[in-house]
Design a protein around this motif. Structure first.
Motif, PDB file in Angstrom:
ATOM      1  N   ARG A  73      -4.087  13.119  15.203  1.00  0.00           N
ATOM      2  CA  ARG A  73      -3.818  11.956  14.340  1.00  0.00           C
ATOM      3  C   ARG A  73      -2.414  11.409  14.636  1.00  0.00           C
ATOM      4  NH1 ARG A  73      -4.800  14.141   9.544  1.00  0.00           N
ATOM      5  NH2 ARG A  73      -2.633  14.647   9.122  1.00  0.00           N
ATOM      6  N   ARG A  74      -1.436  12.315  14.773  1.00  0.00           N
ATOM      7  CA  ARG A  74      -0.065  11.884  15.093  1.00  0.00           C
ATOM      8  C   ARG A  74      -0.003  11.211  16.464  1.00  0.00           C
ATOM      9  NH1 ARG A  74       2.151  17.015  14.229  1.00  0.00           N
ATOM     10  NH2 ARG A  74       3.274  16.722  16.160  1.00  0.00           N
ATOM     11  N   ASP A  77      -1.290   7.709  16.218  1.00  0.00           N
ATOM     12  CA  ASP A  77      -0.257   6.859  15.601  1.00  0.00           C
ATOM     13  C   ASP A  77       0.868   6.553  16.594  1.00  0.00           C
ATOM     14  OD1 ASP A  77      -1.567   6.700  13.151  1.00  0.00           O
ATOM     15  OD2 ASP A  77      -0.403   8.331  12.246  1.00  0.00           O
TER      16      ASP A  77
END
Length: 163
Positions: A73-74, A77
């Motif tokens: 997820r990071r 992003d």
């Protein structure tokens, strides 16, 4: 190897090898723990660290699912990609990626590999307590204890199945 895993025994491991049965994400997490390894997300520089810590009363498998989803997820992003863009790269609906990112639903193992690759990462195996690893800290002792508890639970389930 099949002892302590939620599989039907030695036959299931050979079924994985011959691809007559596909292991689940849970199977892979438990298998890694059984051989004193852990699944990791890595890029060409090494393991991507997860900021996730076990929640009070959380069992091993849900924690591992969250721990593996966090760096992906990071990374999404950091790359400035939307869930929709990643879902197109992976070949799944955007809702699937959203559920995976928040560990609401586990991806199939092949989907986890493709998801990682879509973000320039890969899935790897590391020793449970490598030096300078998050698992070599006091939190790591909690995690190693959780692995041991998961093994005991799996052995108990296996024993109960025989009774």
């Amino acid at each position: 190897m099949a002892l302590g895993l939620p599989v039907r025994g030695k036959a299931a491991i050979s079924e994985w090898e011959t691809e007559t049965h596909v292991p689940t994400f849970e199977n892979l997490i438990l298998w890694a723990g059984k051989v004193e390894r852990r699944l990791v997300i890595e890029d060409r520089r090494g393991e991507l660290q997860s900021l996730v810590r076990p929640r009070a009363g959380e069992s091993w498998v849900p924690f591992e699912r969250r721990r593996l989803a966090c760096p992906l997820r990071r990374r999404r992003d950091d790359l400035g990609l939307s869930i929709l863009e990643v879902s197109k790269r992976v070949g799944v609906h955007r809702d699937s990626v959203g559920r995976w990112e928040y560990a609401l639903v586990p991806p199939r193992p092949i989907a986890l590999v493709v998801w990682a690759q879509a973000l320039g990462c890969s899935l790897g195996l590391r020793e449970v307590a490598e030096p300078n690893s998050p698992l070599s800290t006091s939190n790591g002792r909690q995690i190693r204890d959780a692995v041991a508890n998961a093994r005991r639970s799996a052995e108990g389930m296996r024993s109960a199945g025989r009774a």
